[in-house]
Design a protein around this motif. Structure first.
Motif, PDB file in Angstrom:
ATOM      1  N   UNK A  30       0.844  -1.190   0.000  1.00  0.00           N
ATOM      2  CA  UNK A  30       0.000   0.000   0.000  1.00  0.00           C
ATOM      3  C   UNK A  30       0.881   1.242   0.000  1.00  0.00           C
ATOM      4  N   UNK A  31       0.287   2.352  -0.330  1.00  0.00           N
ATOM      5  CA  UNK A  31       1.008   3.616  -0.275  1.00  0.00           C
ATOM      6  C   UNK A  31       0.225   4.599   0.583  1.00  0.00           C
ATOM      7  N   UNK A  32       0.861   5.105   1.611  1.00  0.00           N
ATOM      8  CA  UNK A  32       0.165   6.097   2.431  1.00  0.00           C
ATOM      9  C   UNK A  32       0.115   7.437   1.715  1.00  0.00           C
ATOM     10  N   UNK A  33      -0.760   8.286   2.170  1.00  0.00           N
ATOM     11  CA  UNK A  33      -0.776   9.648   1.639  1.00  0.00           C
ATOM     12  C   UNK A  33       0.544  10.297   2.040  1.00  0.00           C
ATOM     13  N   UNK A  34       1.065  11.122   1.170  1.00  0.00           N
ATOM     14  CA  UNK A  34       2.328  11.801   1.479  1.00  0.00           C
ATOM     15  C   UNK A  34       2.132  12.661   2.715  1.00  0.00           C
ATOM     16  N   UNK A  35       2.984  12.481   3.718  1.00  0.00           N
ATOM     17  CA  UNK A  35       2.822  13.279   4.930  1.00  0.00           C
ATOM     18  C   UNK A  35       3.171  14.740   4.674  1.00  0.00           C
ATOM     19  N   UNK A  36       2.464  15.616   5.362  1.00  0.00           N
ATOM     20  CA  UNK A  36       2.774  17.041   5.274  1.00  0.00           C
ATOM     21  C   UNK A  36       3.912  17.310   6.247  1.00  0.00           C
ATOM     22  N   UNK A  37       5.104  17.422   5.709  1.00  0.00           N
ATOM     23  CA  UNK A  37       6.288  17.596   6.542  1.00  0.00           C
ATOM     24  C   UNK A  37       6.924  18.951   6.295  1.00  0.00           C
ATOM     25  N   UNK A  38       7.514  19.487   7.329  1.00  0.00           N
ATOM     26  CA  UNK A  38       8.303  20.701   7.177  1.00  0.00           C
ATOM     27  C   UNK A  38       9.548  20.351   6.358  1.00  0.00           C
ATOM     28  N   UNK A  39      10.211  21.337   5.805  1.00  0.00           N
ATOM     29  CA  UNK A  39      11.442  21.046   5.062  1.00  0.00           C
ATOM     30  C   UNK A  39      12.485  20.309   5.911  1.00  0.00           C
ATOM     31  N   UNK A  40      12.600  20.669   7.184  1.00  0.00           N
ATOM     32  CA  UNK A  40      13.559  19.992   8.055  1.00  0.00           C
ATOM     33  C   UNK A  40      13.141  18.543   8.293  1.00  0.00           C
ATOM     34  N   UNK A  41      11.856  18.304   8.525  1.00  0.00           N
ATOM     35  CA  UNK A  41      11.375  16.936   8.716  1.00  0.00           C
ATOM     36  C   UNK A  41      11.578  16.107   7.450  1.00  0.00           C
ATOM     37  N   UNK A  42      11.384  16.715   6.284  1.00  0.00           N
ATOM     38  CA  UNK A  42      11.621  16.010   5.018  1.00  0.00           C
ATOM     39  C   UNK A  42      13.093  15.625   4.890  1.00  0.00           C
ATOM     40  N   UNK A  43      13.984  16.492   5.355  1.00  0.00           N
ATOM     41  CA  UNK A  43      15.413  16.155   5.345  1.00  0.00           C
ATOM     42  C   UNK A  43      15.690  14.965   6.255  1.00  0.00           C
ATOM     43  N   UNK A  44      15.064  14.958   7.429  1.00  0.00           N
ATOM     44  CA  UNK A  44      15.231  13.820   8.340  1.00  0.00           C
ATOM     45  C   UNK A  44      14.641  12.543   7.744  1.00  0.00           C
ATOM     46  N   UNK A  45      13.549  12.678   7.011  1.00  0.00           N
ATOM     47  CA  UNK A  45      12.949  11.511   6.362  1.00  0.00           C
ATOM     48  C   UNK A  45      13.919  10.911   5.357  1.00  0.00           C
ATOM     49  N   UNK A  46      14.530  11.769   4.559  1.00  0.00           N
ATOM     50  CA  UNK A  46      15.499  11.280   3.573  1.00  0.00           C
ATOM     51  C   UNK A  46      16.702  10.628   4.260  1.00  0.00           C
ATOM     52  N   UNK A  47      17.181  11.262   5.321  1.00  0.00           N
ATOM     53  CA  UNK A  47      18.320  10.706   6.061  1.00  0.00           C
ATOM     54  C   UNK A  47      17.974   9.340   6.654  1.00  0.00           C
TER      55      UNK A  47
END
Length: 146
Positions: A30-47
């Motif tokens: 399944x694919x969840x809806x893309x979370x609404x993340x701040x730019x910093x949180x998106x960086x942590x997600x990638x890391x």
């Protein structure tokens, strides 16, 4: 004594948790809806997604620092059933062969997808789906409490 969560800590927890949730979703099909993340949180997600992939590669019993970390056949077979855009698919194929840096042209969201898909495929090649999910839930429990 009162404890305070600094904004960066909340961003870190949100990003790292979102990365684990994305891999879990891919494993579940399944694919969840893309979370609404701040730019910093998106960086942590990638890391976090990058770290999950590194961990999955090193869990492979055939892993060696002396040769390429090519994805096992079961992971490649699993990837054949996952719908991806062509740029994401090209980057996933490059990582499956431990190939070059195919990330420079991808958006951050696409890079995270590549890392999460590659992690799910490598875990699928190593473990039964339930065991992969169990391991990821342990990681999620740690990062969501950080």
């Amino acid at each position: 004594m009162t404890t305070h969560t600094r904004p960066a800590d909340a961003d870190q927890v949100a990003g790292e948790t979102a990365a684990v949730d994305l891999v879990l979703a891919y494993l579940a099909g399944t694919l969840p809806a893309a979370p609404a993340l701040s730019p910093l949180a998106a960086d942590y997600m990638e890391q976090q997604a990058s770290g999950l992939l590194s961990g999955a590669v090193m869990l492979d019993p055939g892993f060696s620092l002396h040769r390429r970390a090519v994805m096992p056949p079961a992971g490649l077979a699993w990837l054949e059933n996952v719908a991806m855009s062509e740029p994401v698919a090209a980057a996933v194929r490059a990582l499956a062969g431990d190939g070059g840096d195919r990330f420079s042209f991808l958006s951050q969201e696409e890079r995270v997808m590549v890392l999460a898909l590659s992690t799910a495929a490598r875990l699928t090649a190593l473990y039964e789906p339930a065991e992969s999910a169990r391991r990821l839930h342990k990681v999620r429990a740690v990062v969501s409490q950080a």
